[in-house]
Scaffold this motif. Structure first.
Motif, PDB file in Angstrom:
ATOM      1  N   CYS A 451       0.808  -1.221   0.000  1.00 19.44           N
ATOM      2  CA  CYS A 451       0.000   0.000   0.000  1.00 19.44           C
ATOM      3  C   CYS A 451       0.844   1.274   0.000  1.00 19.44           C
ATOM      4  O   CYS A 451       0.462   2.303   0.574  1.00 19.44           O
ATOM      5  CB  CYS A 451      -0.969   0.002   1.172  1.00 19.44           C
ATOM      6  N   GLY A 452       2.003   1.212  -0.633  1.00 18.31           N
ATOM      7  CA  GLY A 452       2.835   2.402  -0.760  1.00 18.31           C
ATOM      8  C   GLY A 452       3.709   2.716   0.433  1.00 18.31           C
ATOM      9  O   GLY A 452       4.364   3.769   0.458  1.00 18.31           O
ATOM     10  N   LEU A 453       3.766   1.843   1.428  1.00 23.26           N
ATOM     11  CA  LEU A 453       4.662   2.040   2.567  1.00 23.26           C
ATOM     12  C   LEU A 453       6.056   1.574   2.163  1.00 23.26           C
ATOM     13  O   LEU A 453       6.313   0.375   2.049  1.00 23.26           O
ATOM     14  CB  LEU A 453       4.177   1.262   3.790  1.00 23.26           C
ATOM     15  N   THR A 454       6.940   2.516   1.926  1.00 20.36           N
ATOM     16  CA  THR A 454       8.259   2.202   1.398  1.00 20.36           C
ATOM     17  C   THR A 454       9.332   2.213   2.480  1.00 20.36           C
ATOM     18  O   THR A 454       9.118   2.709   3.586  1.00 20.36           O
ATOM     19  CB  THR A 454       8.659   3.220   0.314  1.00 20.36           C
ATOM     20  N   ARG A 455      10.482   1.672   2.096  1.00 23.90           N
ATOM     21  CA  ARG A 455      11.622   1.667   3.004  1.00 23.90           C
ATOM     22  C   ARG A 455      12.007   3.095   3.392  1.00 23.90           C
ATOM     23  O   ARG A 455      12.353   3.358   4.544  1.00 23.90           O
ATOM     24  CB  ARG A 455      12.800   0.974   2.328  1.00 23.90           C
TER      25      ARG A 455
END
Length: 518
Positions: A451-455
């Protein structure tokens, strides 16, 4: 003469009041240390109804000054943090069996005029048969009213106050437990314990007990403190369902018992329904919504909506304990939401200030009053109040225009998907550049955990916002716990543990924590 102290002000509690007090004090030039036994906003301050509002229903109890003060704060917060506070239009369907039409009209007339409105539209009468807002409602509801208040990301409000406090010199220590405090040689000698069990002591010139629902319990660990004024603990339950209707408006539903229930747009894809008000005893950390409360909320919605949710539609629930000042009101609904600052200072001794009551809308005013009350003892280098005109981190947008900011963000980074751009802009405002800096495409932000939660976002939250577990990231810094799968959530936790270990930070359990108060 009072000897030197390690800090001017020690604050117990990392909820909205504690963080607000730390910010105000640090901005006046005082040295501050805030300790929180868990994560910031890990209890009441992340379990609210997510509203910045005047409190329309308190007009029934003739609390005009209280409502006026809250309406003034509504405007201040909307200007200070347009990314995490935004206008919300409420629809109030009218039922003749409940409050009479004249009473609602008079209440809204006063609500519009008790304090200046610069950014919000006034109230209006609606023909629900001719308006899209009436489409999801039952056919018997022909007329209603509309008015304006504001929504807020409550947990991020706390974090932003803590961020600003730290930028102004405050020390913010999460996962740090307050053990004891005793007056000694005109100072407070305070004992603390880290998450690993390491104890230490420090001294402070003043002590603030902003422990929320734990405030009374904390008094037993403060030597020489009187019992002070009493708290009335009230549990408020909420449920989350898939979105019940189209549109960005909210509903306020009257009930035969005189209470109201809100139905709010939430986290882009959901509806938030709340709240209950149940007297509470016990450990606030163990508060949970009951089957009876769930039935009450579903019953309220079923009175008004054509297609109300069923129990199996509930995707999440939470319950928070509100520490209200015990004004001996006949019911929890009638109990005042005004704050009380209880100052205890024997002659020649260090002051203790206990925070009782209040609501999230008036936290800034509470913090200002707290430091004003301690100013004679602490003599801050810059004594004048300052927070009313200062934006919160990320809120320094041109003309406070969130839509313009979002448009320019998308224009400058066309590779950013629209839904992700909206979520990041809402959460971080102008701080989003700290996450996106240097990126020329999504791949530059690192692994997408779902859901677009990136590093890149997780790294920022760990480095700058005290996040150390998946729960911190998924249920407080964001609401992505609603949409990530258990496997994805576990991967977030594993990455955070791995990264913390690689940086030789304090270790954390590799087991993903459950969602709070489900």
């Amino acid at each position: 003469m009072t000897q030197d102290a390690d800090v001017d002000l020690f604050v117990i509690g990392g909820g909205v009041n504690g963080a607000g007090i730390a910010r105000d004090a640090a901005g006046r030039g005082l040295s501050v240390l805030l300790c929180e036994q868990g994560d910031l906003a890990s209890a009441t301050s992340s379990a609210s109804s997510k509203l910045i509002h005047g409190g329309l229903r308190y007009l029934e109890y003739l609390q005009f000054r209280f409502v006026r003060d809250a309406l003034i704060e509504r405007e201040i917060l909307l200007a200070a943090a347009p990314h995490i506070v935004w206008p919300l239009r409420f629809i109030l369907p009218w039922e003749k069996e409940l409050r009479p039409r004249w009473m609602i009209a008079l209440g809204l007339f006063l609500y519009d005029r008790l304090a200046p409105r610069r950014r919000l539209a006034g109230s209006d009468w609606l023909d629900l048969r001719q308006r899209p807002e009436g489409t999801p409602l039952t056919a018997r509801l022909a007329t209603g009213f509309s008015y304006s208040d504001c929504a807020v990301d409550d947990a991020r409000l706390v974090v932003l106050n803590a961020l600003d406090a730290r930028e102004r010199g405050a020390q913010i220590e999460t996962r740090t437990r307050f053990i004891s405090a005793a007056r000694e040689d005109g100072l407070w000698r305070i004992g603390l314990m880290s998450a690993e069990g390491t104890e230490r002591t420090l001294t402070a010139r003043a002590l603030v007990n902003a422990g929320g629902p734990w405030a009374s319990t904390l008094m037993s660990a403060i030597s020489g403190a009187s019992a002070g004024k009493a708290l009335r603990l009230v549990r408020g339950g909420h449920i989350v369902t898939p979105k019940l209707y189209e549109g960005d408006h909210a509903y306020i539903l009257q009930n035969p018992d005189g209470r109201v229930v809100f139905v709010l747009p939430f986290a882009q894809h959901f509806s938030l329904i709340g709240t209950t008000e149940i007297p509470f005893e016990g450990n606030p950390a163990e508060a949970a919504i009951s089957d009876g409360e769930i039935a009450y909320l579903l019953g309220a919605v079923s009175r008004y909506f054509r297609k109300p949710p069923a129990p199996e539609d509930i995707v999440h629930s939470f319950s928070g304990v509100r520490p209200l000042y015990d004004d001996k009101a006949a019911s929890a609904s009638a109990a005042s939401r005004e704050f009380i600052l209880d100052l205890h200072q024997p002659p020649g001794e260090a002051p203790l200030l206990s925070v009782l009551g209040g609501k999230i809308t008036t936290y800034r005013r509470l913090a200002e009053a707290a430091i004003d009350g301690l100013a004679s003892h602490l003599a801050p280098p810059r004594p004048e109040p300052w927070t009313a005109a200062a934006p919160l981190p990320g809120g320094d947008m041109e003309d406070g225009d969130f839509d313009l900011f979002l448009h320019r963000l998308q224009e400058s980074r066309p590779w950013l998907p629209a839904k992700l751009a909206l979520r990041l802009a809402r959460a971080y405002g102008t701080l989003v550049v700290k996450i996106l800096r240097g990126a020329r495409g999504l791949s530059d932000l690192g692994e997408d955990f779902g859901c677009g939660l990136t590093r890149a976002e997780i790294d920022y939250l760990m480095d700058k916002e005290w996040a150390s577990t998946a729960e911190d990231v998924l249920w407080r810094r964001s609401k992505l716990g609603l949409v990530l799968s258990p496997v994805e959530a576990a991967r977030v936790q594993a990455y955070m543990v791995e990264r913390a270990g690689a940086q030789t930070q304090e270790p954390h359990s590799a087991e993903p924590e459950p969602p709070p108060r489900d």
